[in-house]
Design a protein around this motif. Structure first.
Motif, short mmCIF file in Angstrom:
data_model
loop_
_atom_site.label_atom_id
_atom_site.label_comp_id
_atom_site.label_asym_id
_atom_site.label_seq_id
_atom_site.Cartn_x
_atom_site.Cartn_y
_atom_site.Cartn_z
N ARG A 198 0.83 -1.22 0.00
CA ARG A 198 0.00 0.00 0.00
C ARG A 198 0.86 1.26 0.00
NH1 ARG A 198 -4.16 -2.03 4.74
NH2 ARG A 198 -5.51 -3.35 3.42
N LEU A 199 1.89 1.25 0.85
CA LEU A 199 2.76 2.43 0.92
C LEU A 199 3.49 2.65 -0.39
CD1 LEU A 199 4.33 2.05 4.50
CD2 LEU A 199 2.62 3.72 3.75
N ALA A 200 3.87 1.56 -1.06
CA ALA A 200 4.55 1.69 -2.35
C ALA A 200 3.62 2.34 -3.37
CB ALA A 200 5.00 0.32 -2.84
N ALA A 201 2.37 1.93 -3.39
CA ALA A 201 1.40 2.52 -4.32
C ALA A 201 1.23 4.02 -4.03
CB ALA A 201 0.07 1.80 -4.20
N ASP A 202 1.13 4.36 -2.74
CA ASP A 202 0.98 5.77 -2.36
C ASP A 202 2.21 6.59 -2.78
OD1 ASP A 202 -1.47 5.17 -1.23
OD2 ASP A 202 -0.70 5.05 0.83
N TYR A 203 3.39 6.04 -2.53
CA TYR A 203 4.62 6.77 -2.84
C TYR A 203 4.77 6.97 -4.34
CZ TYR A 203 9.57 7.99 -2.98
OH TYR A 203 10.76 8.62 -3.21
N ILE A 204 4.54 5.91 -5.12
CA ILE A 204 4.67 6.00 -6.58
C ILE A 204 3.64 6.98 -7.14
CG2 ILE A 204 4.38 4.71 -8.72
CD1 ILE A 204 5.58 2.27 -7.17
N ALA A 205 2.42 6.92 -6.62
CA ALA A 205 1.38 7.84 -7.08
C ALA A 205 1.78 9.29 -6.83
CB ALA A 205 0.07 7.52 -6.38
N GLN A 206 2.33 9.54 -5.66
CA GLN A 206 2.77 10.89 -5.30
C GLN A 206 3.85 11.39 -6.25
OE1 GLN A 206 4.58 11.07 -1.42
NE2 GLN A 206 5.24 13.17 -1.66
N LYS A 207 4.78 10.52 -6.61
CA LYS A 207 5.92 10.92 -7.43
C LYS A 207 5.60 10.98 -8.93
CE LYS A 207 8.75 11.37 -4.00
NZ LYS A 207 9.26 12.70 -3.61
N THR A 208 4.50 10.38 -9.34
CA THR A 208 4.17 10.34 -10.77
C THR A 208 2.90 11.13 -11.10
OG1 THR A 208 2.95 8.27 -10.46
CG2 THR A 208 5.27 8.10 -11.09
N GLY A 209 2.38 11.90 -10.15
CA GLY A 209 1.17 12.67 -10.41
C GLY A 209 -0.06 11.81 -10.57
N GLU A 210 -0.02 10.61 -10.00
CA GLU A 210 -1.16 9.68 -9.99
C GLU A 210 -1.58 9.24 -11.40
OE1 GLU A 210 -4.43 10.87 -7.52
OE2 GLU A 210 -3.12 11.55 -5.89
N ARG A 211 -0.62 9.24 -12.34
CA ARG A 211 -0.92 8.79 -13.69
C ARG A 211 0.22 7.93 -14.22
NH1 ARG A 211 -5.35 10.83 -15.41
NH2 ARG A 211 -5.03 9.96 -17.50
N GLY A 212 -0.12 6.94 -15.06
CA GLY A 212 0.92 6.14 -15.68
C GLY A 212 0.51 4.70 -15.89
N THR A 213 1.31 4.00 -16.71
CA THR A 213 1.11 2.58 -16.96
C THR A 213 2.26 1.81 -16.30
OG1 THR A 213 2.24 2.83 -19.08
CG2 THR A 213 -0.16 2.91 -19.10
N ILE A 214 1.92 0.69 -15.70
CA ILE A 214 2.88 0.00 -14.84
C ILE A 214 3.02 -1.47 -15.25
CG2 ILE A 214 3.35 -0.73 -12.45
CD1 ILE A 214 1.63 1.68 -11.57
N GLY A 215 4.27 -1.95 -15.24
CA GLY A 215 4.55 -3.37 -15.37
C GLY A 215 5.03 -3.91 -14.04
N ILE A 216 4.73 -5.16 -13.74
CA ILE A 216 5.14 -5.77 -12.47
C ILE A 216 6.00 -7.00 -12.74
CG2 ILE A 216 4.35 -6.94 -10.38
CD1 ILE A 216 1.81 -5.29 -10.48
N ILE A 217 7.16 -7.06 -12.10
CA ILE A 217 7.99 -8.27 -12.12
C ILE A 217 7.92 -8.87 -10.73
CG2 ILE A 217 10.26 -9.24 -12.57
CD1 ILE A 217 10.87 -6.90 -14.35
N GLU A 218 7.41 -10.09 -10.64
CA GLU A 218 7.03 -10.65 -9.34
C GLU A 218 7.55 -12.07 -9.12
OE1 GLU A 218 2.70 -11.25 -9.22
OE2 GLU A 218 2.73 -11.04 -11.40
N ARG A 219 7.28 -12.59 -7.90
CA ARG A 219 7.56 -13.98 -7.53
C ARG A 219 6.30 -14.55 -6.88
NH1 ARG A 219 13.31 -13.74 -4.20
NH2 ARG A 219 14.34 -12.14 -5.48
#
Length: 355
Positions: free
Chosen positions: A173-194
């Motif tokens: 949740r904090l990562a989503a909030d931080y990224i949203a703050q730094k990107t103006g709450e706009r953008g397309t995202i790719g996820i590399i996961e396990r």
């Protein structure tokens, strides 16, 4: 005349008695300053390692061994954890050892764990790849009298004593909030996961749920696995960027994926941001050159330090909380200990270089 002489003799005798008594009181040892009895003076039938005999509960011995068991033991992340684990062990006066497997493989790690159990240590701090695979082995170790705690990743259905970590749902949740703050709450995202690693799966789900809940202008357009493989992460990142030319950010569940994604972004030549977790020298270099714009770093030294203290406390029966934990077959330790998390950026990244 004789009566007067006898009277003075009696006074002199009383005076001597009083002086002797006072001297005994003044020169008697102060319990607060008296050294504890040596191990050779311990009551017969009791061990000198018994907290009631030692006098100082947090004073162990080198015949007490505590292991830290990880996967992919060459990963830089574990250096900080073991630094804290060993620091606590050194303060307590016990022996600590680091162990793990060479590859990202649950069965390989399980084999290492079982080898440790066979050595009959006092305790094991474990970061399991798979919660399910490790449930029964942890329970067997506990039944054999070996204390087991988990850190970073967990096996919650086992009888492990406690988990030392930063809550993965909170991290997502904090990562989503931080990224949203730094990107103006706009953008397309790719996820590399396990997806097969329990704590990472929680982290990704919480991240995506938060985006859907609060940030409609941010969309996840691609997901892929790399299984802790840096080269594979680089290939995945290049493929994502090729398939989605408008990709603005790659969210990586761990540092290895972050490094690989950074390599892929550099290869593509596109201005795609990379966010990851964990910190090591390569990640710090990528943060400095702007390839990775931020990383969330759990306080690894805290994680290892409190893992060791929990194991020692449980192994030496130093706590007896006011509940029915013995009758209910519960752990006397806290259910969870949060080791804290920091946002690592270009401005503060030098502070996190544990080398």
């Amino acid at each position: 005349m004789n009566k007067r002489i006898w009277f003075f003799k009696l006074l002199l005798l009383l005076f001597c008695i009083i002086l002797t008594a006072c001297s005994a009181i003044v020169n008697s040892p102060d319990p607060a300053n008296t050294p504890a009895a040596s191990s050779s003076e311990a009551p017969e039938g009791n061990s000198a390692d018994d907290p009631e005999v030692r006098g100082t509960a947090f004073a162990g011995s080198k015949d007490q061994a505590y292991f830290m068991c990880v996967f992919v033991k060459g990963t830089a992340y574990w250096k900080g954890v073991y630094k804290g684990f060993k620091a606590a062990g050194d303060q307590l006066g016990v022996r600590t050892e680091f162990a793990g497997c060479d590859e990202y493989d649950a069965n390989a790690q399980l084999k290492v764990f079982e080898q440790i159990v066979a050595k009959k240590p006092k305790g094991i701090a474990l970061s399991p790849i798979s919660s399910e695979i490790f449930k029964d082995p942890i329970d067997k170790a506990i039944a054999a009298g070996i204390k087991v705690t988990t850190f970073a990743s967990d096996s919650p259905d086992s009888k492990r004593l406690t988990i030392i970590t930063t809550d993965d749902i909170t991290q997502g949740r904090l990562a989503a909030d931080y990224i949203a703050q730094k990107t103006g709450e706009r953008g397309t995202i790719g996820i590399i996961e396990r997806p097969n690693q329990t704590n990472h799966a929680k982290r990704v789900k919480a991240f995506m749920d938060r985006l859907e809940e609060k940030y409609p202008g941010m969309k996840v357009v691609s997901r892929a696995t790399a299984d802790g493989d840096e080269a594979k992460s680089a290939r995945v990142a290049v493929a994502m960027i090729r398939e989605h030319p408008d990709l603005s950010l790659i969210y990586c569940v761990a540092g290895i994926e972050g490094i690989g994604a950074g390599v892929g972004v550099k290869e593509s030549g596109k201005p795609v941001k990379v966010f990851c977790y964990d910190v090591d020298p390569q990640i710090i270099d990528m943060i400095k050159d702007g390839t990775i714009f931020a990383s969330f770093q759990p306080n690894t030294v805290n994680m290892g330090y409190w893992s060791m203290l929990c194991l020692y406390t449980a192994a030496n029966n130093l706590i007896d909380p006011a509940n029915d934990w013995k009758a209910a077959n519960k752990s006397p330790l806290p259910t969870t200990i949060d080791n804290g998390i920091d946002v690592v950026t270009k401005e503060n990244c030098d502070y996190f270089d544990i080398q």
